[in-house]
Design an enzyme around this catalytic site. Structure first.
Site, PDB file in Angstrom:
ATOM      1  N   LYS A 104       0.710  -1.220   0.091  1.00  0.00           N
ATOM      2  CA  LYS A 104      -0.057  -0.031  -0.040  1.00  0.00           C
ATOM      3  C   LYS A 104       0.955   1.339  -0.021  1.00  0.00           C
ATOM      4  CE  LYS A 104      -3.866   1.978   2.664  1.00  0.00           C
ATOM      5  NZ  LYS A 104      -4.811   2.044   3.691  1.00  0.00           N
ATOM      6  N   SER A 179      -9.151   2.223   2.754  1.00  0.00           N
ATOM      7  CA  SER A 179      -8.264   3.175   1.748  1.00  0.00           C
ATOM      8  C   SER A 179      -7.164   2.000   1.081  1.00  0.00           C
ATOM      9  CB  SER A 179      -7.772   4.109   2.566  1.00  0.00           C
ATOM     10  OG  SER A 179      -6.832   3.657   3.618  1.00  0.00           O
ATOM     11  N   SER A 203      -9.737   0.152   6.699  1.00  0.00           N
ATOM     12  CA  SER A 203      -9.294   0.245   5.537  1.00  0.00           C
ATOM     13  C   SER A 203      -8.409  -1.094   4.998  1.00  0.00           C
ATOM     14  CB  SER A 203      -7.951   1.396   5.521  1.00  0.00           C
ATOM     15  OG  SER A 203      -8.797   2.446   5.411  1.00  0.00           O
TER      16      SER A 203
END
Length: 515
Positions: A104, A179, A203
């Protein structure tokens, strides 16, 4: 700075297939991490072959999905060659040797651009790896690149001002969730069997639910963070200190558990990190006996609006715990009031407001409006104090509630995947709601720090994934993993793949047959 378009080092249409014993061709992108690592160790195929096939999948699907904002194909191939060379001389590079992984873009990677979805960090290249990235590299993982996020992760979707919007492999007109948006899309589309996400309000679990994956945030402190959420030098990246977790996303519980076993454990750079000697990660997904466990099912926390299709799919999944797994299931709510305002106040309190306001002065016209609005709002000490008190209320409500239950089940999200370009629906089941109301089930567990996972519960009538959230007691990560593995065994999900993935595999198979 490293970060190169895949097309510059790879070529469209390449199909990699490896022969397994008996001459049968195998699709390496369809393999899980455990199977892939074993095949590489046993020389049934190479780390380079696995990496090339992952890059070919990226080449085919990235123009649609935009899962990776900064791909690193050259670094990936260099790493894979090193793994193969080590194996050739009898070395064992680690439990993830040769396994392609996405990271990420809120997680720092030394020498590789880390943008965090913000124009303020468009050219930022960290001078050190996050702890979890250090551990990935030591375990032999092949990092394919950085996966897309909303700006600084202050959202549950996948659009930002810098890169293309991440799309859902199950329906590219829908969000993949966020996210950890790109991580979810990458794993669901077969670009990699594992990806790292971070979870400050859901997330990891949000894109896991929207993309039909398993995703877990272990108990607060099991997986250490630094410099992410800890380093005061980086406004926007340094917030969420008491809320953030890093966790795995995978197509199976066992694969995610393997990744947890690599990244978990204390580190002196993270004052919140805790020992993990009480957790035997891989053993937790072995025996799957849940008979006799007491399980609470909260369909809406007692206050949340929930889409009828989500209620239906999750309700059917919950019944499996009673009919197939031998648990005693009761419908019950923990009794805390909606902590949404408290949650966002805590996010603001842990944000470097001075640093980010300076950032807004320079980049505000280019930044996400919801980020600018939160940062520039005049927060008060009274709001922050009230948030701290309500966090205690939620935490106390949950531990008291869980004295009666071994596990709590809820929907992961209140809605199925929705349209791109919005923060969330403003009506759910006929009720007018805030555009963050669909996240009602995830962020309370960031307030308490309990272990929580999202597992695929089933699909809507339109073929969109729905997640079931499994919540354990404080530090009882074992129970969450055992329950997740037991449900996976009772209702396997891995064979069902997004239509675009099935179509791609079919075209590649036909092309291989012709050649």
């Amino acid at each position: 700075m490293v970060g190169t378009p895949i097309a510059q080092v790879f070529w469209a249409g390449r199909i990699i297939r490896s022969l397994v014993p008996g001459g049968q061709m195998t699709d390496l992108c369809a393999m899980g991490a455990i199977e892939l690592a074993a095949g590489i160790r046993e020389h049934r195929f190479s780390a380079v072959e696995a990496t090339e096939e992952a890059l070919a999948r990226m080449e085919a699907l990235e123009p649609t999905l935009h899962a990776f904002c900064t791909p690193t194909p050259e670094l990936a191939l260099d790493t894979a060659r090193g793994i193969d060379a080590a194996l050739a001389i009898g070395q064992t590079p680690g439990p993830l040797a040769g396994v392609p992984v996405g990271v990420k873009d809120l997680i720092c990677t030394k020498g590789v651009r880390t943008v965090s979805g913000s124009p303020a960090y468009a050219d930022f290249v960290p001078d050190e790896d996050d702890i979890v990235v250090e551990r990935l590299r030591a375990a032999g993982a092949v990092i394919l690149g950085k996966t897309n996020v909303p700006e600084f992760g202050y959202s549950g979707v996948g659009h930002n001002p810098v890169f293309e919007t991440t799309r859902n492999p199950w329906n590219p007109e829908r969000t993949s969730g966020g996210s950890s948006a790109g991580s979810g899309a990458a794993v669901a589309s077969g670009m990699c069997p594992l990806a790292l996400g971070s979870d400050g309000g859901g997330s990891v679990r949000i894109p896991a639910a929207h993309c039909g994956l398993f995703g877990m945030k272990a108990s607060m402190g099991r997986v250490p963070l630094y410099p992410s959420c800890r380093d005061e030098r980086y406004p926007g990246m340094s917030g969420w200190e008491s809320l953030e977790h890093i966790g795995p996303m995978a197509r199976s519980v066992a694969d995610a558990t393997l990744l947890l076993s690599v990244i978990a454990g204390p580190d002196p750079r993270d004052r919140h990190s805790i020992p993990c000697e009480d957790i035997h990660w891989l053993a937790a997904v072995g025996p799957r006996e849940l008979r006799g466990l007491r399980v609470a099912y909260s369909a809406d926390w007692g206050y949340a609006a929930v889409d009828p299709e989500v209620r239906r799919v999750v309700g059917e999944a919950v019944r499996v715990f009673e009919t197939d797994l031998g648990c005693t299931v009761e419908q019950a709510d923990p009794g805390f009031p909606d902590p949404a305002e408290a949650f966002w106040a805590l996010v603001a309190m842990e944000t470097d407001l001075a640093g980010m306001r300076a950032m807004v002065e320079q980049y505000g016209a280019q930044m996400s409006p919801h980020v600018v609005a939160m940062v520039t709002r005049e927060w008060t000490a009274k709001e922050f104090n009230a948030a701290i008190i309500q966090r205690k209320q939620v935490t106390n409500s949950m531990w008291r509630f869980m004295q009666r239950y071994d596990l709590v089940l809820t929907p992961t999200l209140a809605v199925p995947p929705f349209a791109l370009g919005i923060q969330g629906p403003q009506r759910i089941d006929g009720r007018a709601v805030a555009d963050s109301a669909w996240l009602a089930f995830t962020y309370p567990l960031n307030l308490t720090g309990q272990p929580a996972a999202s597992i695929p519960a089933g699909f809507t009538k339109d073929g969109l994934p729905v997640g079931l959230q499994i919540i354990g007691r404080h530090l009882d990560d074992d129970a969450v993993l055992r329950a997740s593995a037991a449900f996976e065994h009772a209702r396997p999900w891995a064979a069902r793949v997004p239509p675009m993935v099935a179509a791609l595999s079919h075209r590649q198979t036909r092309k291989h047959a012709r050649t």
